[in-house]
Design an enzyme around this catalytic site. Structure first.
Site, PDB file in Angstrom:
ATOM      1  N   LYS A   1       0.841  -1.199   0.000  1.00  0.00           N
ATOM      2  CA  LYS A   1       0.000   0.000   0.000  1.00  0.00           C
ATOM      3  C   LYS A   1       0.875   1.248   0.000  1.00  0.00           C
ATOM      4  O   LYS A   1       2.060   1.199   0.405  1.00  0.00           O
ATOM      5  CB  LYS A   1      -0.944   0.048   1.203  1.00  0.00           C
ATOM      6  CG  LYS A   1      -0.283   0.053   2.599  1.00  0.00           C
ATOM      7  CD  LYS A   1       0.082   1.429   3.153  1.00  0.00           C
ATOM      8  CE  LYS A   1       0.631   1.378   4.579  1.00  0.00           C
ATOM      9  NZ  LYS A   1       1.526   2.418   4.984  1.00  0.00           N
TER      10      LYS A   1
ATOM     11  N   VAL B   1      11.296  -4.160   2.661  1.00  0.00           N
ATOM     12  CA  VAL B   1      10.999  -4.416   4.083  1.00  0.00           C
ATOM     13  C   VAL B   1      11.181  -3.140   4.911  1.00  0.00           C
ATOM     14  O   VAL B   1      12.080  -2.342   4.647  1.00  0.00           O
ATOM     15  CB  VAL B   1      11.931  -5.541   4.606  1.00  0.00           C
ATOM     16  CG1 VAL B   1      11.730  -5.792   6.091  1.00  0.00           C
ATOM     17  CG2 VAL B   1      11.690  -6.819   3.820  1.00  0.00           C
TER      18      VAL B   1
ATOM     19  N   GLY C   1       7.271   1.293   5.084  1.00  0.00           N
ATOM     20  CA  GLY C   1       6.047   2.099   5.137  1.00  0.00           C
ATOM     21  C   GLY C   1       5.075   1.671   4.063  1.00  0.00           C
ATOM     22  O   GLY C   1       4.143   2.391   3.709  1.00  0.00           O
ATOM     23  N   LEU C   2       5.301   0.446   3.538  1.00  0.00           N
ATOM     24  CA  LEU C   2       4.466  -0.063   2.441  1.00  0.00           C
ATOM     25  C   LEU C   2       3.603  -1.247   2.909  1.00  0.00           C
ATOM     26  O   LEU C   2       2.997  -1.942   2.084  1.00  0.00           O
ATOM     27  CB  LEU C   2       5.354  -0.496   1.267  1.00  0.00           C
ATOM     28  CG  LEU C   2       6.229   0.612   0.665  1.00  0.00           C
ATOM     29  CD1 LEU C   2       7.221   0.026  -0.351  1.00  0.00           C
ATOM     30  CD2 LEU C   2       5.367   1.675  -0.022  1.00  0.00           C
TER      31      LEU C   2
ATOM     32  N   GLY D   1       4.348  -4.164   4.175  1.00  0.00           N
ATOM     33  CA  GLY D   1       4.796  -5.490   3.735  1.00  0.00           C
ATOM     34  C   GLY D   1       4.370  -6.602   4.682  1.00  0.00           C
ATOM     35  O   GLY D   1       3.764  -7.598   4.262  1.00  0.00           O
ATOM     36  N   GLY D   2       4.654  -6.446   5.963  1.00  0.00           N
ATOM     37  CA  GLY D   2       4.292  -7.470   6.939  1.00  0.00           C
ATOM     38  C   GLY D   2       2.771  -7.589   7.080  1.00  0.00           C
ATOM     39  O   GLY D   2       2.227  -8.687   7.174  1.00  0.00           O
ATOM     40  N   SER D   3       2.100  -6.438   7.071  1.00  0.00           N
ATOM     41  CA  SER D   3       0.640  -6.430   7.261  1.00  0.00           C
ATOM     42  C   SER D   3      -0.082  -7.147   6.123  1.00  0.00           C
ATOM     43  O   SER D   3      -1.048  -7.877   6.354  1.00  0.00           O
ATOM     44  CB  SER D   3       0.131  -4.983   7.329  1.00  0.00           C
ATOM     45  OG  SER D   3       0.829  -4.268   8.310  1.00  0.00           O
TER      46      SER D   3
ATOM     47  N   ASP E   1      -2.574  -1.660  10.178  1.00  0.00           N
ATOM     48  CA  ASP E   1      -2.689  -1.676   8.711  1.00  0.00           C
ATOM     49  C   ASP E   1      -3.321  -2.974   8.172  1.00  0.00           C
ATOM     50  O   ASP E   1      -3.639  -3.052   6.989  1.00  0.00           O
ATOM     51  CB  ASP E   1      -1.292  -1.537   8.064  1.00  0.00           C
ATOM     52  CG  ASP E   1      -0.828  -0.088   7.962  1.00  0.00           C
ATOM     53  OD1 ASP E   1      -1.672   0.823   8.044  1.00  0.00           O
ATOM     54  OD2 ASP E   1       0.389   0.119   7.770  1.00  0.00           O
TER      55      ASP E   1
HETATM   56  C1  LIG Z   1       2.116   4.366   9.452  1.00  0.00           C
HETATM   57  C2  LIG Z   1       1.016   3.440   8.967  1.00  0.00           C
HETATM   58  O1  LIG Z   1       1.616   2.357   8.253  1.00  0.00           O
HETATM   59  C3  LIG Z   1       0.135   4.213   7.988  1.00  0.00           C
HETATM   60  O2  LIG Z   1      -0.733   3.384   7.248  1.00  0.00           O
HETATM   61  C4  LIG Z   1       0.180   2.904  10.112  1.00  0.00           C
HETATM   62  O3  LIG Z   1      -0.405   3.966  10.856  1.00  0.00           O
HETATM   63  C5  LIG Z   1       0.954   1.987  11.041  1.00  0.00           C
HETATM   64  O4  LIG Z   1       0.397   0.736  10.947  1.00  0.00           O
HETATM   65  P1  LIG Z   1       1.103  -0.558  11.588  1.00  0.00           P
HETATM   66  O5  LIG Z   1       2.533  -0.637  11.197  1.00  0.00           O
HETATM   67  O6  LIG Z   1       0.199  -1.712  11.276  1.00  0.00           O
HETATM   68  O7  LIG Z   1       1.047  -0.168  13.111  1.00  0.00           O
HETATM   69  P2  LIG Z   1       0.886  -1.049  14.445  1.00  0.00           P
HETATM   70  O8  LIG Z   1       1.701  -2.304  14.309  1.00  0.00           O
HETATM   71  O9  LIG Z   1      -0.552  -1.171  14.800  1.00  0.00           O
HETATM   72  O10 LIG Z   1       1.579  -0.072  15.483  1.00  0.00           O
HETATM   73  C6  LIG Z   1       2.961   0.170  15.507  1.00  0.00           C
HETATM   74  C7  LIG Z   1       3.204   1.350  16.429  1.00  0.00           C
HETATM   75  O11 LIG Z   1       2.824   2.563  15.754  1.00  0.00           O
HETATM   76  C8  LIG Z   1       2.146   3.452  16.631  1.00  0.00           C
HETATM   77  N1  LIG Z   1       0.810   3.791  16.081  1.00  0.00           N
HETATM   78  C9  LIG Z   1       0.249   3.025  15.103  1.00  0.00           C
HETATM   79  C10 LIG Z   1      -0.988   3.357  14.578  1.00  0.00           C
HETATM   80  C11 LIG Z   1      -1.654   4.477  15.114  1.00  0.00           C
HETATM   81  N2  LIG Z   1      -2.850   4.838  14.667  1.00  0.00           N
HETATM   82  N3  LIG Z   1      -1.076   5.214  16.088  1.00  0.00           N
HETATM   83  C12 LIG Z   1       0.155   4.886  16.578  1.00  0.00           C
HETATM   84  O12 LIG Z   1       0.668   5.574  17.464  1.00  0.00           O
HETATM   85  C13 LIG Z   1       2.083   2.752  17.990  1.00  0.00           C
HETATM   86  O13 LIG Z   1       3.152   3.250  18.737  1.00  0.00           O
HETATM   87  C14 LIG Z   1       2.359   1.313  17.689  1.00  0.00           C
HETATM   88  O14 LIG Z   1       3.061   0.702  18.726  1.00  0.00           O
HETATM   89  N1  LIG Z   2       6.036 -10.898   6.883  1.00  0.00           N
HETATM   90  C1  LIG Z   2       6.897  -9.892   7.097  1.00  0.00           C
HETATM   91  N2  LIG Z   2       7.346  -9.162   6.056  1.00  0.00           N
HETATM   92  C2  LIG Z   2       8.204  -8.136   6.267  1.00  0.00           C
HETATM   93  N3  LIG Z   2       8.697  -7.799   7.471  1.00  0.00           N
HETATM   94  C3  LIG Z   2       8.285  -8.475   8.539  1.00  0.00           C
HETATM   95  C4  LIG Z   2       7.365  -9.536   8.397  1.00  0.00           C
HETATM   96  N4  LIG Z   2       7.112 -10.010   9.630  1.00  0.00           N
HETATM   97  C5  LIG Z   2       7.845  -9.295  10.491  1.00  0.00           C
HETATM   98  N5  LIG Z   2       8.577  -8.374   9.854  1.00  0.00           N
HETATM   99  C6  LIG Z   2       9.467  -7.395  10.526  1.00  0.00           C
HETATM  100  O1  LIG Z   2       8.690  -6.215  10.687  1.00  0.00           O
HETATM  101  C7  LIG Z   2       9.445  -5.040  10.456  1.00  0.00           C
HETATM  102  C8  LIG Z   2       8.586  -4.067   9.624  1.00  0.00           C
HETATM  103  O2  LIG Z   2       8.488  -4.571   8.315  1.00  0.00           O
HETATM  104  P1  LIG Z   2       7.309  -4.202   7.305  1.00  0.00           P
HETATM  105  O3  LIG Z   2       7.832  -4.486   5.943  1.00  0.00           O
HETATM  106  O4  LIG Z   2       6.046  -4.861   7.700  1.00  0.00           O
HETATM  107  O5  LIG Z   2       7.210  -2.650   7.577  1.00  0.00           O
HETATM  108  P2  LIG Z   2       6.332  -1.513   6.979  1.00  0.00           P
HETATM  109  O6  LIG Z   2       6.189  -1.686   5.495  1.00  0.00           O
HETATM  110  O7  LIG Z   2       6.939  -0.242   7.456  1.00  0.00           O
HETATM  111  O8  LIG Z   2       4.915  -1.724   7.642  1.00  0.00           O
HETATM  112  P3  LIG Z   2       3.764  -0.617   7.862  1.00  0.00           P
HETATM  113  O9  LIG Z   2       3.666   0.201   6.613  1.00  0.00           O
HETATM  114  O10 LIG Z   2       2.537  -1.497   8.101  1.00  0.00           O
HETATM  115  O11 LIG Z   2       4.176   0.177   9.075  1.00  0.00           O
HETATM  116  C9  LIG Z   2      10.729  -5.477   9.760  1.00  0.00           C
HETATM  117  O12 LIG Z   2      11.807  -5.000  10.483  1.00  0.00           O
HETATM  118  C10 LIG Z   2      10.693  -6.996   9.702  1.00  0.00           C
HETATM  119  O13 LIG Z   2      11.842  -7.570  10.270  1.00  0.00           O
END
Ligand SMILES: C[C@](O)(CO)[C@H](O)COP(=O)(O)OP(=O)(O)OC[C@H]1O[C@@H](n2ccc(N)nc2=O)[C@H](O)[C@@H]1O
Ligand SMILES: Nc1ncnc2c1ncn2[C@@H]1O[C@H](COP(=O)(O)OP(=O)(O)OP(=O)(O)O)[C@@H](O)[C@H]1O
Length: 317
Positions: free
Chosen positions: A11, A100, A103-104, A106-108, A141
């Site tokens: 995303k 990885v 902010g895209l 990936g894990g979600s 996410d």
């Molecule tokens: C930055 C975004 O990726 C934008 O879509 C999301 O808001 C974050 O989504 P995400 O990575 O799935 O976040 P979560 O795993 O639920 O939370 C990670 C950390 O981000 C912070 N967090 C997240 C979502 C939110 N509405 N407020 C927050 O303050 C919290 O400190 C939390 O501990």
């Molecule tokens: N299935 C997975 N794919 C990628 N990273 C993962 C996964 N499971 C756990 N992780 C860990 O989670 C951390 C965040 O990775 P991810 O790629 O999900 O971040 P993100 O794209 O920033 O997520 P979001 O946009 O939801 O905040 C990484 O440091 C990685 O080691």
């Protein structure tokens, strides 16, 4: 043994406004989330033992219980113990294409794919909203990744309202492979720097302002007007991430000077930065220009596009 191959898209955030902090440590948001064609491929296969096994081709991704996809499978096993006994455990193989910690999501998106895939493997027949609810317990996410397309997200990002999807707006994505930004750090720093008490005092005003601003981009999305959408891109987290990470700021500035770029923004908590373009040809040209300007091999560049759907099953056996 049955198996499913699932395509799990990344995303970008077209809009991210932090409205206020919350007592539970999260933040109240107004966002517009958009699925893009860049995707991971996930294979799910039933196995006879009641275990979860995970493989991934990416060295930065853990293959133990800390993987979000593993957590999704463990959640399903806890929720549906009879199905686990009847159908057995699951082997998950993740073929990573999404950068990885970018902010895209990936894990979600991997987690959402596992929820949907296990629902199919075990014939549970869960609705999308039931899967979104389960997903919300894994991360903010994840519900969006279950829904996919173009979505207004409020609450902590888990209250969804789908818009008519945006198809084929081209994107160039840039991310330094070795640069990671912690989402928790980004929100915490925002809370510290942009006084939470101020946010609380002005919560109503701020919520109204967010409604007005997000309404403008929603209108542009409904009109499928990519020029207007690009003008209204917004991300409050840039206020903390760009000053702390000059490389990200540089990418943002460089994108802004490229011919054909309609708008540019950091996605989510970064550090991936995207640019919007009208055509694939323009996107490929911008990718080349960015590569010329920054020959550093650590910089990953992708051409992608917006899509109107989320997770899809590619094949089953
Ligand atoms: C930055 C975004 O990726 C934008 O879509 C999301 O808001 C974050 O989504 P995400 O990575 O799935 O976040 P979560 O795993 O639920 O939370 C990670 C950390 O981000 C912070 N967090 C997240 C979502 C939110 N509405 N407020 C927050 O303050 C919290 O400190 C939390 O501990
Ligand atoms: N299935 C997975 N794919 C990628 N990273 C993962 C996964 N499971 C756990 N992780 C860990 O989670 C951390 C965040 O990775 P991810 O790629 O999900 O971040 P993100 O794209 O920033 O997520 P979001 O946009 O939801 O905040 C990484 O440091 C990685 O080691």
């Amino acid at each position: 043994m049955r198996s499913y191959t699932i395509i799990a898209p990344a995303k970008i955030n077209l809009y991210l406004e932090i409205i206020s902090d919350r007592p539970d440590g999260y933040h109240e948001l107004a966002m517009i989330l958009q699925s893009i064609a860049l995707a991971d491929e996930i294979n799910l296969r039933s196995i006879s033992s009641e275990k979860i096994q995970l493989n991934c081709n990416h060295p930065q991704v853990p293959t133990n219980e800390s993987n979000l996809a593993y957590k999704a499978a463990a959640l399903m096993a806890r929720q549906f113990p009879e199905a686990l006994t009847k159908y057995g455990g699951v082997e998950i193989t993740i073929n990573k294409h999404i950068p990885v910690a970018a902010g895209l999501a990936g894990g979600s998106t991997n987690a959402a794919a596992v929820l949907m895939g296990i629902d199919l493997l075990w014939g549970l027949g869960l609705t999308k909203s039931e899967l979104e609810e389960l997903g919300a317990t894994l991360g903010s996410d994840v519900p969006f990744c279950v829904a996919g397309g173009t979505v207004i997200a409020t609450g902590r990002g888990d209250q969804l309202s789908s818009l008519t999807g945006l198809d084929n707006i081209y994107i160039v994505l840039a991310k330094y492979r070795s640069l990671e930004v912690s989402t928790a750090w980004a929100y915490k720093t925002y809370r510290q720097e942009f006084s939470s008490s101020y946010l609380r005092e002005t919560e109503n005003l701020s919520a109204r302002a967010a409604a007005v601003h997000s309404r403008e981009i929603v209108k542009a999305i409904l009109n499928k007007n990519s020029i207007e959408i690009a003008k209204k891109l917004h991300n409050d987290l840039e206020r903390v991430v760009l000053p702390a990470y000059p490389q990200v700021l540089k990418l943002r500035e460089l994108f802004a000077t490229q011919e054909g770029v309609l708008g540019t923004m950091m996605s989510g908590s970064g550090p991936a930065v995207f640019a919007l373009l009208e055509s694939k040809q323009q996107a490929e040209a911008v990718k080349l220009k960015m590569r010329d300007a920054i020959p550093d091999e650590d910089l990953e560049l992708f051409v992608s596009r917006t899509i109107t759907h989320g997770i899809q099953v590619r094949s089953s056996t």
